[in-house]
Motif scaffolding. Structure first.
Motif, short mmCIF file in Angstrom:
data_model
loop_
_atom_site.label_atom_id
_atom_site.label_comp_id
_atom_site.label_asym_id
_atom_site.label_seq_id
_atom_site.Cartn_x
_atom_site.Cartn_y
_atom_site.Cartn_z
N THR A 1 0.88 -1.16 0.00
CA THR A 1 0.00 0.00 0.00
C THR A 1 0.91 1.21 0.00
O THR A 1 2.01 1.17 0.56
N TRP B 1 -15.71 1.21 7.52
CA TRP B 1 -14.38 1.82 7.68
C TRP B 1 -13.36 0.74 8.02
O TRP B 1 -13.56 -0.03 8.97
N TRP B 2 -12.28 0.69 7.27
CA TRP B 2 -11.17 -0.21 7.57
C TRP B 2 -10.01 0.14 6.68
O TRP B 2 -10.06 1.14 5.94
N GLN B 3 -8.94 -0.62 6.72
CA GLN B 3 -7.71 -0.30 5.98
C GLN B 3 -7.01 -1.57 5.52
O GLN B 3 -7.30 -2.66 6.02
N THR B 4 -6.05 -1.40 4.61
CA THR B 4 -5.23 -2.53 4.20
C THR B 4 -4.64 -3.20 5.45
O THR B 4 -4.60 -4.42 5.56
N GLU B 5 -4.22 -2.37 6.38
CA GLU B 5 -3.58 -2.85 7.59
C GLU B 5 -4.55 -3.61 8.49
O GLU B 5 -4.17 -4.57 9.16
N THR B 6 -5.80 -3.17 8.55
CA THR B 6 -6.74 -3.82 9.48
C THR B 6 -7.24 -5.14 8.93
O THR B 6 -7.72 -5.97 9.68
N ALA C 1 -4.67 4.96 13.46
CA ALA C 1 -5.13 4.66 12.11
C ALA C 1 -4.67 5.70 11.10
O ALA C 1 -4.60 5.42 9.91
N ASP D 1 -6.34 8.48 10.61
CA ASP D 1 -7.54 9.22 10.21
C ASP D 1 -7.99 10.14 11.34
O ASP D 1 -7.75 9.84 12.51
N ARG E 1 -7.95 11.73 6.21
CA ARG E 1 -6.61 11.39 6.71
C ARG E 1 -6.06 12.54 7.54
O ARG E 1 -6.28 13.70 7.20
N LYS F 1 -9.29 6.78 -4.52
CA LYS F 1 -9.21 7.80 -3.47
C LYS F 1 -8.56 9.06 -4.00
O LYS F 1 -7.56 9.00 -4.69
#
Ligand code: WT7
Length: 634
Positions: A266, A415-420, A500, A502, A517, A611
């Motif tokens: 990412t 809501w979430w992320q590549t990491e989560t 996060a 954010d 962000r 994005k």
């Protein structure tokens, strides 16, 4: 009165679930489920029981070496066994697992049994080519069944996959292949896009000249173009040839819960891309159980997540989540507006899609063409809709709710992320919804909004979004960069919480609103305003289709807003419209929303996953280096 102005963006509409949704829901009482999730280890342990384990875990969560958490310690399992092989023994054996559709209207269906055979044959091929447990295999493929088959084949034998989005170019590919030390790359001749074939293999040919670890290139014949084999070393092979006659039985590798499953890169705002590492057991439990909760998956569902598999959304919710639940996942290769902006809805109608998950950027894009396209189709099969990737502007939410969901389908803003790895903050289908809010942390998840010292901020005030307890599908490190893992995510805010990156705020009902962000957030005369909030106000104006705002240095205010606007057809950013937009902003956000400048643009810089890249706009404005731009859409 709070000094923070973000509370001024009021969105007070509340949408209660339609009774048909409540009737069908596995979880009917949202609050009670959140209560149950407070005992989070027990909660996730219970979820882990829905899978086959070759050996049960000794401990649910090991926190002895923070922030290197371990889940389901000493548990042994296998992802492909759970996502594919175990269904062969059930009445899902002949159910469609993958429904592939492309923009030419062609389709291909693979049942669980067929998928199982293809995966085994491919796994045997990988072994024959020298791949062993722990080796990295790269994929640079379009949305096609072979991509899913290759990922599952890796998981079957314990190889680590590294999928590289097929829209990235040579430089990005080289960097990722070398960082992961990939031994094999699986690619295709090309991919269909807007009536053309975009060649992929020449990009790989060029990249691997700079990738000493690549031993073999495997080429999937996917389109009808001629493949130019550039083979000099005998190390280039056709996928079809390789699996021809291959045994369709393959031994399943017993994996430790903490054995790596994949690396996914990412982009970072500076420096090289981050290799996010996910492992087996926790990821499996996390993605499947969140999909089950958020989209209330049932037998008979037809699940369509429009994300490319090259992103985390595709990994978790096109491939692993749906297959782990034994549902049918639709894979679409094509753009949302080709041959026309009704193409997605025609697919929903043709196949009877029940659950549909997409990105706000796509909704904003399709909105521009009006409701005449969705109106042409029967969308009655749809039950639940979802979004991910950016804040869903209330305007876009309402459009989606009315025109696609026909006011029956809840919109699950996740809501979430590549990491989560998995959804962390999202409603359940029975949750009362407020357009633009991601509602509350899922059951089993503890999140908060805090200041830089880790103290919770008052309701209504913006702050840093943190996750306070580990969750099963969390990434375990950044590949080759433990220091960055610790510093970027675990050191920014005291208290051992996950930062996060954010900004967000909570309203009086405890609902969370993501503001953007933290490096994008505006600071105007000491007031913090989320980019998302200002952009949503712009988008709510009938002349504006899309907006991106950045802070621009101002000698008096510190920062003022510079807005980049894409206008709807027939509008021009003249003096009258500028005045009107200024009035509109002041009315919605108050006098602090000081506009320094507005410019009309045809396009906004976006990542290939849709994005808006505000840091590029900022860098351009200030004549600075924009940092890593490998994921920028051309
Ligand atoms: C960032 C993570 C997770 C899959 C896709 C993106 C933003 C994500 C939402 C949402 C507001 C959102 C955040 C987050 N984001 N979902 N529902 N509402 N913002 O994965 O590329 O790792 O990006 O996307 O800023 O940190 P990613």
């Amino acid at each position: 009165m709070s000094k923070d102005t973000s509370v001024l963006l009021e969105e007070d509409r509340v949408f209660k679930p339609h009774y048909t949704i409540v009737e069908e829901a596995h979880i009917k009482n949202w609050e009670a489920e959140i209560e149950k999730g407070k005992d989070h280890e027990k909660y996730w342990e219970e979820k882990a029981r829905m899978f086959d384990w070759f050996k049960k875990w000794d401990m649910v969560l090991d926190e002895s070496n923070k922030p290197f958490y371990k889940w389901f310690v000493n548990g042994k399992t296998n992802m492909t066994h759970n996502a594919v092989d175990r269904w062969i023994e059930t009445d899902k054996r002949n159910q469609v697992a993958i429904l592939y559709v492309n923009e030419r209207g062609e389709e291909r269906k693979l049942t669980y049994y067929e998928l199982h055979r293809e995966v085994n044959r491919t796994a045997n091929v990988l072994k024959r080519l020298g791949i062993r447990k722990g080796d990295a295999v790269a994929m640079y493929l379009p949305m096609c069944p072979e991509l899913v088959i290759s990922m599952l084949a890796c998981a079957k034998i314990g190889a680590v996959h590294s999928v590289i989005y097929s829209g990235l170019s040579v430089g990005a590919l080289v960097e990722r292949l070398n960082d992961a030390k990939a031994k094999i790359i699986i690619t295709a001749d090309g991919t269909y896009r807007r009536g053309k074939v975009i060649k992929l293999k020449p990009i790989v040919d060029e990249a691997i000249l700079q990738c000493p670890t690549i031993e073999t290139t495997v080429v999937v014949k996917h389109t009808d173009i001629e493949i130019e084999m550039s083979d000099i070393s005998g190390r280039e092979m056709l996928f079809d040839k390789l699996i021809e006659g291959e045994d369709d039985e393959c031994e399943t590798e017993e994996m430790d819960a903490e054995d790596p499953l994949f690396i996914l890169y990412t982009s970072g705002s500076t420096g090289k891309p981050k290799g996010v590492l996910h492992t087996t057991g926790g990821y499996m439990v996390g993605v499947a159980s969140t999909l089950q909760m958020t989209f209330d998956i049932h037998n008979g569902d037809l699940w369509w997540c429009t994300a490319d598999i090259g992103w985390i959304t595709g990994h978790s919710y096109v491939v692993y989540g749906p297959l782990l639940l034994g549902t049918t996942t639709l894979l679409y290769e094509g753009a949302p507006d080709y041959p026309d902006p009704g193409v997605w809805w025609s697919i929903v109608e043709r196949y009877g899609v029940t659950k549909f998950y997409t990105a706000p950027t796509a909704i904003r894009h399709l909105m521009r063409f009006g409701d005449k396209h969705p109106r042409k189709y029967n969308l009655k099969s749809l039950k639940i809709l979802g979004t991910v990737g950016e804040p869903t502007n209330p305007e876009a939410w309402i459009w989606y709710y009315k025109n696609i969901g026909r006011e029956r389908c809840p919109i699950i803003d996740t809501w979430w992320q590549t990491e989560t790895g998995m959804h962390l903050i999202a409603p359940l289908p029975v949750t009362p919804l407020k357009p633009g809010s991601v509602t509350k942390p899922l059951p089993g998840i503890e999140a908060d909004i805090v200041d830089e010292n880790g103290k919770p901020v008052p309701l209504g005030k913006g702050g840093f979004l943190v996750i306070k307890k580990p969750w099963p599908a969390m990434f375990r490190t950044l590949f080759n960069d433990e220091e960055r893992y610790i510093n970027v995510y675990w050191k920014q805010i005291p208290g051992g919480v996950y930062t996060a990156g954010d900004m967000a705020r909570k309203d009086e009902d405890g609902y969370i609103w993501i503001q953007g962000r933290s490096d994008d957030v505006l600071n105007i005369a000491g007031h913090r305003i989320g980019t998302a909030e200002v952009e949503s106000v712009f988008v709510a104006h009938p002349a504006v289709a899309e907006a991106a705002v950045i802070g621009k240095e101002d000698p008096i205010k510190g920062e003022v807003i510079k807005a980049f606007l894409i206008l709807k057809k027939g509008h021009q950013l003249n003096a009258a419209l500028i005045e009107e937009l200024k009035r509109h902003l002041r009315h919605e956000l108050g006098p602090v929303a000081v506009i320094g400048e507005m410019v009309q643009v045809e396009q906004l810089p976006k990542t290939r996953s849709g994005k808006i890249m505000r840091r590029i706009l900022r860098a351009r404005e200030e004549g600075r280096d924009p940092g890593d731009t490998s994921t920028l859409e051309e």
